[in-house]
Write a protein that holds these residues in place. Structure first.
Motif, short mmCIF file in Angstrom:
data_model
loop_
_atom_site.label_atom_id
_atom_site.label_comp_id
_atom_site.label_asym_id
_atom_site.label_seq_id
_atom_site.Cartn_x
_atom_site.Cartn_y
_atom_site.Cartn_z
N GLU A 139 0.83 -1.20 0.00
CA GLU A 139 0.00 0.00 0.00
C GLU A 139 0.87 1.26 0.00
OE1 GLU A 139 -3.91 -1.69 2.37
OE2 GLU A 139 -2.13 -1.12 3.51
N ILE A 140 1.98 1.21 0.72
CA ILE A 140 2.90 2.35 0.73
C ILE A 140 3.52 2.53 -0.66
CG2 ILE A 140 5.05 3.25 1.70
CD1 ILE A 140 4.21 1.82 4.34
N ASP A 141 3.92 1.43 -1.30
CA ASP A 141 4.46 1.51 -2.67
C ASP A 141 3.46 2.20 -3.60
OD1 ASP A 141 6.84 0.21 -2.05
OD2 ASP A 141 6.16 -1.74 -2.78
N ARG A 142 2.20 1.83 -3.47
CA ARG A 142 1.17 2.42 -4.33
C ARG A 142 1.02 3.92 -4.05
NH1 ARG A 142 -5.07 0.80 -5.64
NH2 ARG A 142 -5.47 2.70 -6.78
N GLU A 156 6.94 -5.37 -9.56
CA GLU A 156 8.06 -5.02 -10.43
C GLU A 156 8.80 -3.82 -9.88
OE1 GLU A 156 6.72 -4.39 -14.39
OE2 GLU A 156 6.22 -6.49 -14.70
N TRP A 157 8.12 -2.99 -9.13
CA TRP A 157 8.71 -1.76 -8.59
C TRP A 157 8.32 -1.69 -7.13
CZ3 TRP A 157 6.87 3.13 -6.86
CH2 TRP A 157 7.83 4.16 -6.86
N SER A 158 9.30 -1.69 -6.25
CA SER A 158 9.01 -1.71 -4.83
C SER A 158 10.00 -0.84 -4.07
CB SER A 158 9.04 -3.15 -4.30
OG SER A 158 8.68 -3.15 -2.94
N PRO A 159 9.76 0.46 -4.01
CA PRO A 159 10.70 1.34 -3.34
C PRO A 159 10.78 1.14 -1.82
CG PRO A 159 8.72 2.54 -3.90
CD PRO A 159 8.61 1.18 -4.53
N ILE A 166 11.26 -1.68 -0.47
CA ILE A 166 12.15 -2.81 -0.26
C ILE A 166 13.46 -2.67 -1.04
CG2 ILE A 166 12.40 -5.31 -0.60
CD1 ILE A 166 9.34 -5.51 -0.25
N ASP A 167 13.38 -2.20 -2.27
CA ASP A 167 14.52 -2.16 -3.18
C ASP A 167 15.15 -0.76 -3.18
OD1 ASP A 167 16.17 -1.94 -5.48
OD2 ASP A 167 15.00 -3.46 -6.52
N ILE A 168 16.42 -0.66 -2.81
CA ILE A 168 17.09 0.64 -2.71
C ILE A 168 17.20 1.32 -4.07
CG2 ILE A 168 19.45 -0.25 -2.86
CD1 ILE A 168 18.20 2.65 -0.62
N ALA A 169 17.33 0.56 -5.15
CA ALA A 169 17.39 1.18 -6.48
C ALA A 169 16.07 1.88 -6.81
CB ALA A 169 17.72 0.14 -7.54
N ASP A 170 14.96 1.26 -6.46
CA ASP A 170 13.65 1.88 -6.68
C ASP A 170 13.46 3.07 -5.74
OD1 ASP A 170 13.17 -0.05 -8.59
OD2 ASP A 170 11.92 -1.28 -7.27
N ALA A 171 13.91 2.95 -4.51
CA ALA A 171 13.82 4.06 -3.56
C ALA A 171 14.64 5.25 -4.05
CB ALA A 171 14.29 3.62 -2.17
N TRP A 172 15.76 4.98 -4.69
CA TRP A 172 16.59 6.07 -5.19
C TRP A 172 15.87 6.83 -6.31
CZ3 TRP A 172 20.02 8.42 -2.63
CH2 TRP A 172 20.81 9.39 -3.24
N CYS A 209 10.80 6.20 1.58
CA CYS A 209 9.41 6.26 1.15
C CYS A 209 8.53 7.01 2.13
CB CYS A 209 8.86 4.86 0.92
SG CYS A 209 9.56 4.06 -0.52
N LEU A 210 8.69 6.74 3.41
CA LEU A 210 7.86 7.41 4.41
C LEU A 210 8.15 8.90 4.46
CD1 LEU A 210 8.02 4.74 7.27
CD2 LEU A 210 6.12 5.19 5.67
N ALA A 211 9.42 9.29 4.38
CA ALA A 211 9.78 10.71 4.38
C ALA A 211 9.30 11.39 3.10
CB ALA A 211 11.29 10.88 4.53
N ALA A 212 9.39 10.69 1.97
CA ALA A 212 8.93 11.25 0.70
C ALA A 212 7.42 11.51 0.74
CB ALA A 212 9.28 10.32 -0.45
N LEU A 213 6.68 10.56 1.28
CA LEU A 213 5.23 10.76 1.38
C LEU A 213 4.90 11.95 2.28
CD1 LEU A 213 4.01 7.06 1.54
CD2 LEU A 213 3.47 8.73 -0.25
N LYS A 214 5.60 12.07 3.40
CA LYS A 214 5.36 13.24 4.27
C LYS A 214 5.70 14.53 3.54
CE LYS A 214 6.03 10.93 8.67
NZ LYS A 214 6.91 10.78 9.85
#
Length: 119
Positions: free
Chosen positions: A5-8, A45-48, A50-56, A103-108
């Protein structure tokens, strides 16, 4: 809220992607990277979260929007903040993992507050 849900939320509110298909179990987004899928069976396929490359990619998106990014580790947790002009803090979060903290900081930073119930 679970990681899927956070990824979405990150896909929609941070990356600016609109879902093109959503049947409750499977969601797809058309993105600059192609069509990405999320499903309830944790096949992503995309999970920021969990995956640091996607988070970047999330960090880079916010950098394009003039956010500054900082990350540091303190007392066994990753701390992440997004600010503008080095003074005004938009989003801060801490987590056991760097991708989830990002992800959490980006959402905030974009005005979406979430509470993690499952990691």
């Amino acid at each position: 809220m679970n990681l899927r849900e956070i990824d979405r939320l990150v896909a929609e509110h941070v990356m600016g992607w609109e879902p093109v298909y959503d049947d409750g179990d499977l969601i797809s987004f058309v993105t600059e990277f192609g069509i990405l899928f999320f499903s309830d069976d944790d096949e992503r396929e995309w999970s920021p979260t969990i995956d640091i490359a996607d988070a970047w990619q999330v960090v880079e998106k916010l950098n394009e929007d003039d956010f500054d990014f900082q990350v540091w580790r303190e007392k066994g947790k990753y701390n992440v903040e997004f600010s503008k002009d080095f003074f005004y803090l938009y989003g801060f979060a801490e987590s056991e993992t760097a991708p989830l903290a990002i992800c959490l900081a980006a959402l905030k930073a974009v005005g979406v507050e979430v509470e993690v119930i499952e990691q």
